[in-house]
Each structure stands twice: as C-alpha cells, then as structure tokens.
Design a protein around this motif. Sequence first.
Motif, PDB file in Angstrom:
ATOM      1  N   GLN A 306     -12.790 -19.548   9.240  1.00 38.11           N
ATOM      2  CA  GLN A 306     -11.887 -20.672   9.597  1.00 38.11           C
ATOM      3  C   GLN A 306     -10.615 -20.484   9.929  1.00 38.11           C
ATOM      4  O   GLN A 306     -10.029 -19.552   9.575  1.00 38.11           O
ATOM      5  CB  GLN A 306     -11.876 -21.573   8.424  1.00 38.11           C
ATOM      6  CG  GLN A 306     -13.039 -22.218   7.724  1.00 38.11           C
ATOM      7  CD  GLN A 306     -12.592 -22.757   6.335  1.00 38.11           C
ATOM      8  OE1 GLN A 306     -11.653 -22.842   5.789  1.00 38.11           O
ATOM      9  NE2 GLN A 306     -13.755 -23.521   5.678  1.00 38.11           N
ATOM     10  N   MET A 307     -10.252 -21.135  11.086  1.00 41.62           N
ATOM     11  CA  MET A 307      -8.873 -20.709  11.920  1.00 41.62           C
ATOM     12  C   MET A 307      -8.412 -21.980  12.455  1.00 41.62           C
ATOM     13  O   MET A 307      -9.110 -22.713  12.953  1.00 41.62           O
ATOM     14  CB  MET A 307      -9.306 -19.644  12.803  1.00 41.62           C
ATOM     15  CG  MET A 307      -7.915 -19.038  13.590  1.00 41.62           C
ATOM     16  SD  MET A 307      -8.713 -17.697  14.731  1.00 41.62           S
ATOM     17  CE  MET A 307      -9.126 -18.888  16.071  1.00 41.62           C
ATOM     18  N   SER A 308      -7.043 -21.901  12.719  1.00 38.85           N
ATOM     19  CA  SER A 308      -6.500 -22.743  13.584  1.00 38.85           C
ATOM     20  C   SER A 308      -5.734 -22.081  14.517  1.00 38.85           C
ATOM     21  O   SER A 308      -4.671 -21.271  14.181  1.00 38.85           O
ATOM     22  CB  SER A 308      -5.716 -23.745  12.927  1.00 38.85           C
ATOM     23  OG  SER A 308      -4.617 -24.337  14.120  1.00 38.85           O
ATOM     24  N   ALA A 309      -5.890 -21.680  15.749  1.00 33.09           N
ATOM     25  CA  ALA A 309      -5.223 -20.859  16.763  1.00 33.09           C
ATOM     26  C   ALA A 309      -3.900 -21.341  16.894  1.00 33.09           C
ATOM     27  O   ALA A 309      -2.847 -20.899  17.080  1.00 33.09           O
ATOM     28  CB  ALA A 309      -5.980 -20.624  17.927  1.00 33.09           C
ATOM     29  N   VAL A 310      -3.713 -22.798  17.093  1.00 38.87           N
ATOM     30  CA  VAL A 310      -2.406 -23.306  17.510  1.00 38.87           C
ATOM     31  C   VAL A 310      -1.521 -23.262  16.393  1.00 38.87           C
ATOM     32  O   VAL A 310      -0.139 -23.306  16.572  1.00 38.87           O
ATOM     33  CB  VAL A 310      -2.678 -24.753  18.253  1.00 38.87           C
ATOM     34  CG1 VAL A 310      -3.236 -25.771  17.094  1.00 38.87           C
ATOM     35  CG2 VAL A 310      -1.285 -25.332  18.821  1.00 38.87           C
ATOM     36  N   ALA A 311      -2.149 -23.446  15.177  1.00 36.87           N
ATOM     37  CA  ALA A 311      -1.010 -23.581  14.080  1.00 36.87           C
ATOM     38  C   ALA A 311      -1.015 -21.856  13.537  1.00 36.87           C
ATOM     39  O   ALA A 311      -0.150 -21.994  12.568  1.00 36.87           O
ATOM     40  CB  ALA A 311      -1.550 -24.409  13.028  1.00 36.87           C
ATOM     41  N   LYS A 312      -1.851 -21.094  14.103  1.00 31.65           N
ATOM     42  CA  LYS A 312      -1.779 -19.677  13.589  1.00 31.65           C
ATOM     43  C   LYS A 312      -2.277 -19.528  12.045  1.00 31.65           C
ATOM     44  O   LYS A 312      -1.442 -18.824  11.298  1.00 31.65           O
ATOM     45  CB  LYS A 312      -0.472 -19.083  13.813  1.00 31.65           C
ATOM     46  CG  LYS A 312      -0.149 -18.757  15.224  1.00 31.65           C
ATOM     47  CD  LYS A 312       1.214 -18.066  15.470  1.00 31.65           C
ATOM     48  CE  LYS A 312       1.652 -18.118  17.049  1.00 31.65           C
ATOM     49  NZ  LYS A 312       2.718 -17.042  17.245  1.00 31.65           N
TER      50      LYS A 312
END
Length: 344
Positions: A306-312
């Motif tokens: 799981q990841m959020s690139a924009v929120a790092k």
Amino acid sequence: MKFLDLTKVYIRSGAGGGGCVSFRREKYIEYGGPDGGDGGNGGSVWAEAVDGLNTLIDFRYQQHFFAKNGQPGMGKQRTGKDGDDIVLRVPVGTEILDEDQETVIFDMTELGQRVRLAGGGNGGWGNLHFKSATNQAPRKSNPGQDGVERTLWLRLKLIADVGLLGLPNAGKSTFLAATSNARPKIADYPFTTLHPNLGVVGVDNAEFVIADIPGLIAGAHEGRGLGHRFLGHVERCAVLMHLVDGTSETMVEDYHTIIEELEAYGGELADRPRITVLNKIDALDEEELATATADLKKASGGVVMQMSAVAKINTVDVLRALRAEIDEDRIRQNATEEEAPWQP
C-alpha cells in the motif's frame, strides 16, 4: 530535448585506394625497377556506446554516414593515406538491428563498447609487389576493394533497474517525482507521459534507476493508445513495479488489463519479478482500503503493498522492497556467470 528510440541509418565504409604502376627514373640509374606503392585502406564505420546520451534524436537530423576512401598509391614506393573512420555515438542500451528490423547485430549494454559495422576496403597492391626474377618490370597493379554499404536500424532500450507499469493516471510519474529528482509532467488527464523518463532514487545508502513509461490501455498490443512501443524500455529491468489506482471503480479489471498486455507483448516480460502496489491510499478510508487490498490480493495471488505517492506514505517501504528484488537479481546473474562453462 526530444525523445527518439528508433531510427534508420545508412552507412558505407570507404573503398581502398588503387595500387600504383610506377618505375624509378633517375639520372645515372640504369635499372631503376618498379617502385609503385600500395593504395591506402578505406575507413571503417564503428558504433560506440557513450555516456551522457539517453535518446537517438541526433540521428533524426543525420542518417547517412560515409567513411573516407583510401588514397591511391604513388611512385617512389609511397603508400596512399588510409581513409578516416567514422564513429556513430549511441546511448548505452542501443540495439543495432539489420535492415529487416528483427536480426540483432549487436547490443550496446556497457559504456565504452565498440563494434565495427562496416569494414573499409583493403588498398590495392602497387607493381612493386609483382616484381620477380622472371618479371622484373611488371606493369600490373591491383585496384582497391570496394566499401561495404548497409542499411541499419538503431533501437534504444533504456537501462534501468526498475520499470513502472500501470494504466494512465495510476500515479507512475507522481511516484517518480516524489522519490527522485526527475520532474516528469504530471496532470489529471490520461497520457501526460508521452515518452519514458528516468530517475535515480536512493534508499539505505543505495541508489538505483527507475524508468517510467507511458501508461498502457486495453488493446495496446493492437496499437491502441501509445501501444507497446515503449515496453521495450523495461525489458532490461530487474524488477517491475505495477501501480494500481486504488480509487478506480474497476481496480481488478485494471490489474488484469496490464497483465494481459504483458503476456501479449511476449518474451520474458510477463515472467519478470513484479511488485504490486496499491496507490492513492490517502483517498480511501479504512474500510475501503481493506476491501481494495483484499480484492487486489485475490486477483494477483501475491503480496500487495500500500502506498500514496503524492502524500509520500510508505514510499520508503516500497523502495526497500524494490532494492531487495534488485539485489536478488544481481545474485542470480553472478551465479549464472560462475556456472557457465569455459569457452575458448
């Protein structure tokens, strides 16, 4: 700088210079004899992998490369000057293909590699070479050999450790921008990435290269969207990172679309180590996140990160997982090289 990864070039090596028919004529020398020199060799055409290039754009403005011819021989046993070679400077990762665009002549995978694409013709012998006891005044010489003319294709496959895959707007460019100094175009419409981008990322005092290619859509192998044109740039990658948009209503179908396109592309790309990442988790609540993760695990049959690139969020964990796969790939390559039998 514009990006170009496929181009046609026309090359021709130099012809050898002709041999000379000449006799030594000097006052008070009664029997001068033959003294015709040999012709010079023609120049060759070479390809060299150099640093600082990541596109073949230079070959859009010059497609013809002709080496110099050798000069003919002269009297007084003078050999003609050799023709100058010509060098095609290409990026590391360039494949040199024959005219059929399928036969690979050479693969430039290492910096400084050189390959001769067309050898220059040999210079002809002058009449000095034909002197013998029974023919002391030969009037014979050889013409130089003709050069070699070829039509070749140059195809660039970027050399990177990680290749990013996903549908348009899955967050590939956002991830690259968040983890490296690369600045790809990012927007809220499909196909903002029109050509591959490279970024160098670092984690735990180690660096590796990530390649971001334009997004695939269903039917890419039939030429839809940007097609399969750029998939060749992730063929050399040690691991593929499959980004899936967690906010998509057709998330499972999106996942299968990319897998089907990899299989349709052929080769070993579909069997390459792959890490599946559920992106944009910052836009999901806990219940939606749990459901999306479970559905994607069932579809992929493996681990889902799981990841959020924009929120790092969790980007460092993803980078560490990628680095582990890269290290395993290097270990496998070293083991394969050690097991290979010796050949002369």
